[in-house]
Design a protein around this motif. Structure first.
Motif, PDB file in Angstrom:
ATOM      1  N   TYR B  19       0.865  -1.184   0.000  1.00  0.00           N
ATOM      2  CA  TYR B  19       0.000   0.000   0.000  1.00  0.00           C
ATOM      3  C   TYR B  19       0.893   1.223   0.000  1.00  0.00           C
ATOM      4  N   THR B  26       3.525   0.496   2.857  1.00  0.00           N
ATOM      5  CA  THR B  26       3.315  -0.618   3.769  1.00  0.00           C
ATOM      6  C   THR B  26       3.292  -1.896   2.949  1.00  0.00           C
ATOM      7  N   ALA B  28       1.899  -5.193   2.988  1.00  0.00           N
ATOM      8  CA  ALA B  28       0.882  -5.904   3.742  1.00  0.00           C
ATOM      9  C   ALA B  28       1.040  -7.411   3.580  1.00  0.00           C
ATOM     10  N   PRO B  47      -2.167 -12.321  13.754  1.00  0.00           N
ATOM     11  CA  PRO B  47      -2.297 -11.081  14.526  1.00  0.00           C
ATOM     12  C   PRO B  47      -2.914  -9.965  13.689  1.00  0.00           C
ATOM     13  N   SER B  48      -3.479  -9.030  14.385  1.00  0.00           N
ATOM     14  CA  SER B  48      -4.118  -7.904  13.715  1.00  0.00           C
ATOM     15  C   SER B  48      -3.118  -7.177  12.822  1.00  0.00           C
ATOM     16  N   GLY B  49      -3.539  -6.841  11.634  1.00  0.00           N
ATOM     17  CA  GLY B  49      -2.682  -6.086  10.726  1.00  0.00           C
ATOM     18  C   GLY B  49      -1.734  -6.949   9.909  1.00  0.00           C
ATOM     19  N   CYS B  50      -1.909  -8.279   9.955  1.00  0.00           N
ATOM     20  CA  CYS B  50      -0.968  -9.136   9.236  1.00  0.00           C
ATOM     21  C   CYS B  50      -1.385  -9.313   7.774  1.00  0.00           C
ATOM     22  N   GLY B  51      -2.505  -8.744   7.375  1.00  0.00           N
ATOM     23  CA  GLY B  51      -2.859  -8.773   5.954  1.00  0.00           C
ATOM     24  C   GLY B  51      -3.953  -9.762   5.593  1.00  0.00           C
ATOM     25  N   LYS B  52      -4.703 -10.228   6.590  1.00  0.00           N
ATOM     26  CA  LYS B  52      -5.771 -11.193   6.303  1.00  0.00           C
ATOM     27  C   LYS B  52      -6.837 -10.569   5.402  1.00  0.00           C
ATOM     28  N   SER B  53      -7.300  -9.395   5.797  1.00  0.00           N
ATOM     29  CA  SER B  53      -8.337  -8.730   4.988  1.00  0.00           C
ATOM     30  C   SER B  53      -7.807  -8.381   3.608  1.00  0.00           C
ATOM     31  N   THR B  54      -6.544  -7.997   3.577  1.00  0.00           N
ATOM     32  CA  THR B  54      -5.932  -7.669   2.287  1.00  0.00           C
ATOM     33  C   THR B  54      -5.997  -8.870   1.350  1.00  0.00           C
ATOM     34  N   GLU B 166     -14.028 -12.166   9.129  1.00  0.00           N
ATOM     35  CA  GLU B 166     -14.482 -12.063  10.515  1.00  0.00           C
ATOM     36  C   GLU B 166     -15.976 -11.805  10.606  1.00  0.00           C
ATOM     37  N   HIS B 199     -10.380 -13.980  14.251  1.00  0.00           N
ATOM     38  CA  HIS B 199      -9.415 -13.727  15.314  1.00  0.00           C
ATOM     39  C   HIS B 199      -9.448 -14.847  16.341  1.00  0.00           C
ATOM     40  N   ARG B 217       3.525  -8.612  10.005  1.00  0.00           N
ATOM     41  CA  ARG B 217       3.988  -7.800   8.897  1.00  0.00           C
ATOM     42  C   ARG B 217       5.441  -8.027   8.510  1.00  0.00           C
TER      43      ARG B 217
HETATM   44  N1  LIG Z   1      -6.101   0.829   2.057  1.00  0.00           N
HETATM   45  C1  LIG Z   1      -4.946   0.735   2.745  1.00  0.00           C
HETATM   46  N2  LIG Z   1      -4.002   1.683   2.607  1.00  0.00           N
HETATM   47  C2  LIG Z   1      -2.838   1.594   3.283  1.00  0.00           C
HETATM   48  N3  LIG Z   1      -2.519   0.595   4.110  1.00  0.00           N
HETATM   49  C3  LIG Z   1      -3.413  -0.376   4.295  1.00  0.00           C
HETATM   50  C4  LIG Z   1      -4.699  -0.343   3.633  1.00  0.00           C
HETATM   51  N4  LIG Z   1      -5.371  -1.446   4.008  1.00  0.00           N
HETATM   52  C5  LIG Z   1      -4.581  -2.111   4.864  1.00  0.00           C
HETATM   53  N5  LIG Z   1      -3.403  -1.469   5.044  1.00  0.00           N
HETATM   54  C6  LIG Z   1      -2.278  -1.926   5.874  1.00  0.00           C
HETATM   55  O1  LIG Z   1      -1.985  -3.237   5.505  1.00  0.00           O
HETATM   56  C7  LIG Z   1      -1.756  -4.047   6.637  1.00  0.00           C
HETATM   57  C8  LIG Z   1      -2.678  -5.243   6.625  1.00  0.00           C
HETATM   58  O2  LIG Z   1      -4.035  -4.802   6.776  1.00  0.00           O
HETATM   59  P1  LIG Z   1      -5.241  -5.804   6.833  1.00  0.00           P
HETATM   60  O3  LIG Z   1      -6.468  -4.989   6.962  1.00  0.00           O
HETATM   61  O4  LIG Z   1      -5.168  -6.730   5.701  1.00  0.00           O
HETATM   62  O5  LIG Z   1      -4.947  -6.575   8.188  1.00  0.00           O
HETATM   63  P2  LIG Z   1      -5.816  -7.684   8.918  1.00  0.00           P
HETATM   64  O6  LIG Z   1      -4.942  -8.865   9.069  1.00  0.00           O
HETATM   65  O7  LIG Z   1      -7.105  -7.877   8.236  1.00  0.00           O
HETATM   66  O8  LIG Z   1      -6.043  -7.024  10.340  1.00  0.00           O
HETATM   67  P3  LIG Z   1      -7.296  -7.186  11.316  1.00  0.00           P
HETATM   68  O9  LIG Z   1      -7.165  -8.537  11.909  1.00  0.00           O
HETATM   69  O10 LIG Z   1      -7.069  -6.130  12.344  1.00  0.00           O
HETATM   70  O11 LIG Z   1      -8.518  -7.009  10.508  1.00  0.00           O
HETATM   71  C9  LIG Z   1      -1.922  -3.149   7.840  1.00  0.00           C
HETATM   72  O12 LIG Z   1      -0.661  -2.791   8.292  1.00  0.00           O
HETATM   73  C10 LIG Z   1      -2.644  -1.952   7.330  1.00  0.00           C
HETATM   74  O13 LIG Z   1      -2.169  -0.812   7.983  1.00  0.00           O
END
Ligand SMILES: Nc1ncnc2c1ncn2[C@@H]1O[C@H](COP(=O)(O)OP(=O)(O)OP(=O)(O)O)[C@@H](O)[C@H]1O
Ligand SMILES: [Mg+2]
Lengths: 262, 263
Positions: B19, B26, B28, B47-54, B166, B199, B217
């Motif tokens: 990103y 970042t 992701a 863990p939160s922020g590890c990129g699952k949603s991505t 989730e 989670h 990350r």
């Molecule tokens: N649109 C975006 N622009 C910039 N950075 C992003 C964007 N979306 C996600 N990120 C970054 O990418 C990383 C992964 O985000 P993601 O949402 O995939 O995490 P996650 O594993 O789903 O977290 P959670 O469990 O908290 O939902 C994070 O560090 C976040 O800050």
């Protein structure tokens, strides 16, 4: 269920009672103002005002003023709405449009319409046209900005949800963007109507042959405060009625919205 | 699954996602590889922020990978497609539409006749037990009911793959347990390929055939754990010895990653 309706009914009744109390308080304040030595000159009490309005009816002015102003308001507001709506979408969708237009809308929006109304008259001459154009300008700016912010605030997850369900751009516009913006469009209509009425005086300040705003000015030069106050109240009543009308539409179109209680 | 020949449904190949933001780039996801079989139920924890949603957004076609690619049935994924249904954490119901209209949305986008759309919608509304609420607006529903509608809406489109981010994250424990049981039952019947982010390690072990543990990350796959507990499963499975063993193991790994992030 019956207790719920009872509560609702009680709330409705007390709302009406509050309205009545509010009216009585206003009448009392008005009366007190009317018996004051100085304030009485500007605030003659209700019977005087009605008498003043009756004179205006006799002079065959009131109805014509009302109709003339309403035509200007409807035309100006209508043009404002029809142009603000597409412009708001263009601003939301295309960055260059937004970057060029938005600062100027914000710039002009803060200038009182009265200040530039002579310029409009110089350009367009006297008659109805400058009145309509002034109302158009003012309502356009208010509504354009309001609708634009509404479009920008659309929850992007809803658009994503529609996309993954197979919606194309046209579907998204009609089934997501438009309904999601509807509350803002209605707020814009509310603000636009209010802007149209508050611009009335400026719009009819130069060159208008009839109109509520124009008449208030002429009455002020002859110090006929009773008829003048009557005209002012009429503008207020028109505004209130328009608001009630928008409330009604709002209830029909956007009842799905989550509302905060109380 | 015994005896069935297994076909790869989703391929994730060397996916990297960056990103670019105002505060720099970042990373992701970095080098994620994963094959998901047809009819498989995969849960992703990390863990939160590890990129699952991505990762889920890339599979949904809502984001593009920076490099690498994802395939469905061997075809590269670009853009959204009704074959891939998504359930979002924030329900994402259309607030101006009733339950019925929400669930009908997908079939309507396929331009099916209205009567057929309604028939399909009613079937899935019944599946999630909301037949008495089909005329209600989302604001009139509880969180659990909203998520049921979202699930029904995804199912009504008859996707080949369900991507869930989730979906039960915002629900209380009891509602969550109930929806897990319902989802298990539905999956055991329909066997749609599921990619499910959570989670909650309990939830992952209860639902999945495989649990994918992601590292902090930049997101990578750290380990994949096979959950060799036979279906049908239900809430009672949670007191199974094997369940507890797997859960402790996965929980530990996720916690290690969590500590990594905190460092
Ligand atoms: N649109 C975006 N622009 C910039 N950075 C992003 C964007 N979306 C996600 N990120 C970054 O990418 C990383 C992964 O985000 P993601 O949402 O995939 O995490 P996650 O594993 O789903 O977290 P959670 O469990 O908290 O939902 C994070 O560090 C976040 O800050
Ligand atoms: Mg997430």
């Amino acid at each position: 269920m019956s207790s719920e309706t009872k509560i609702r009914k009680r709330a409705a009744i007390s709302d009406k009672v509050w309205l009545l109390i509010s009216l009585l308080v206003a009448l009392a304040v008005w009366y007190l103002l009317s018996i004051g030595e100085k304030t009485g000159r500007g605030f003659p009490f209700a019977p005087e005002v009605l008498k003043g309005l009756a004179t205006m009816v006799e002079r065959k002015a009131l109805w014509g003023d009302f109709v003339s102003s309403m035509i200007s308001v409807v035309m100006g507001f209508g043009l404002g709405f029809l142009t603000a709506l597409p412009m708001a979408f263009l601003m939301a969708w295309y960055a260059p449009v937004r970057k060029i237009i938005e600062p100027w809308i914000n710039f002009v929006r803060n200038i009182p319409a009265l200040a530039y109304s002579p310029l409009v008259v110089i350009i367009l001459g006297i008659g109805r046209t400058p009145s309509v154009v002034l109302i158009w300008i003012c309502t356009f700016m208010t509504m354009c900005i309001t609708i634009y912010h509404g479009i920008r605030n659309i929850d992007n997850t809803l658009v994503k949800a529609a996309r993954v369900l197979g919606a194309n751009d046209v579907d998204i516009f009609f089934r997501i963007t438009l309904p999601a913006t509807m509350p803002f469009i209605l707020t814009a209509v509310r603000l636009g109507l209010s802007a149209a009425l508050t611009t009335l005086l400026a719009a009819e300040s130069t060159g208008a042959r009839a109109g509520l705003g124009m008449r208030i000015r002429t009455l002020s030069t002859t110090f006929e405060s009773n008829a003048m106050l009557g005209y002012i109240i009429i503008i207020g009543i028109i505004g209130t009625l328009l608001n009630i009308f928008v409330d009604f539409i709002e209830r029909r179109l956007t009842s799905w919205q989550e509302k905060r209680e109380g | 699954m015994a005896g069935e020949e297994r076909r790869v449904k989703i391929q994730i190949k060397a996916v990297k996602k960056e990103y670019r933001g105002d505060h720099g780039t970042t990373v992701a996801l970095n080098g994620v590889d994963l094959d998901i079989m047809e009819n498989e139920f995969v849960c992703v924890v990390g863990p939160s922020g590890c990129g699952k949603s991505t990762l889920l957004n890339i599979l949904a076609g809502l984001h593009e990978a920076s490099s690498g690619e994802c395939c469905l049935d061997g075809e590269a994924i670009h853009g959204t497609d009704v074959k891939r249904g998504v359930v979002f954490q924030q329900y994402a119901l259309f607030p101006w539409q009733t339950v019925l209209q929400n669930v009908m949305f997908g079939p309507q986008m396929k331009r099916l006749p209205k009567a057929e759309c309604m028939e399909i919608a009613r079937k899935y509304i019944r599946m999630v037990g909301l037949e008495d609420f089909e005329g209600s607006f989302p604001k009139e529903l509880s969180g659990g009911m909203k998520q049921r509608v979202a699930i029904a809406r995804a199912y009504a489109n008859d996707p080949e793959v369900l991507l869930m981010d989730e979906p039960f994250g915002a629900l209380d424990a009891q509602t969550r347990a109930q929806l897990q049981t319902e989802l298990l039952k539905t999956w055991e019947e329909e066997k749609k390929t599921c990619f499910f982010i959570t989670h909650d390690v309990d939830e992952a072990v209860l639902l999945a055939q495989r649990v994918v543990i992601m590292s902090a990350r930049p997101g990578r796959i750290k380990r994949i754990v096979d959950i060799d507990i036979p279906y049908p499963r239900d809430q009672a499975t949670k007191s199974d010895a094997r369940f507890m063993e797997l859960k402790a193991q996965i929980w530990n790994e996720v916690y290690q990653e969590y500590l990594e992030v905190r460092k």
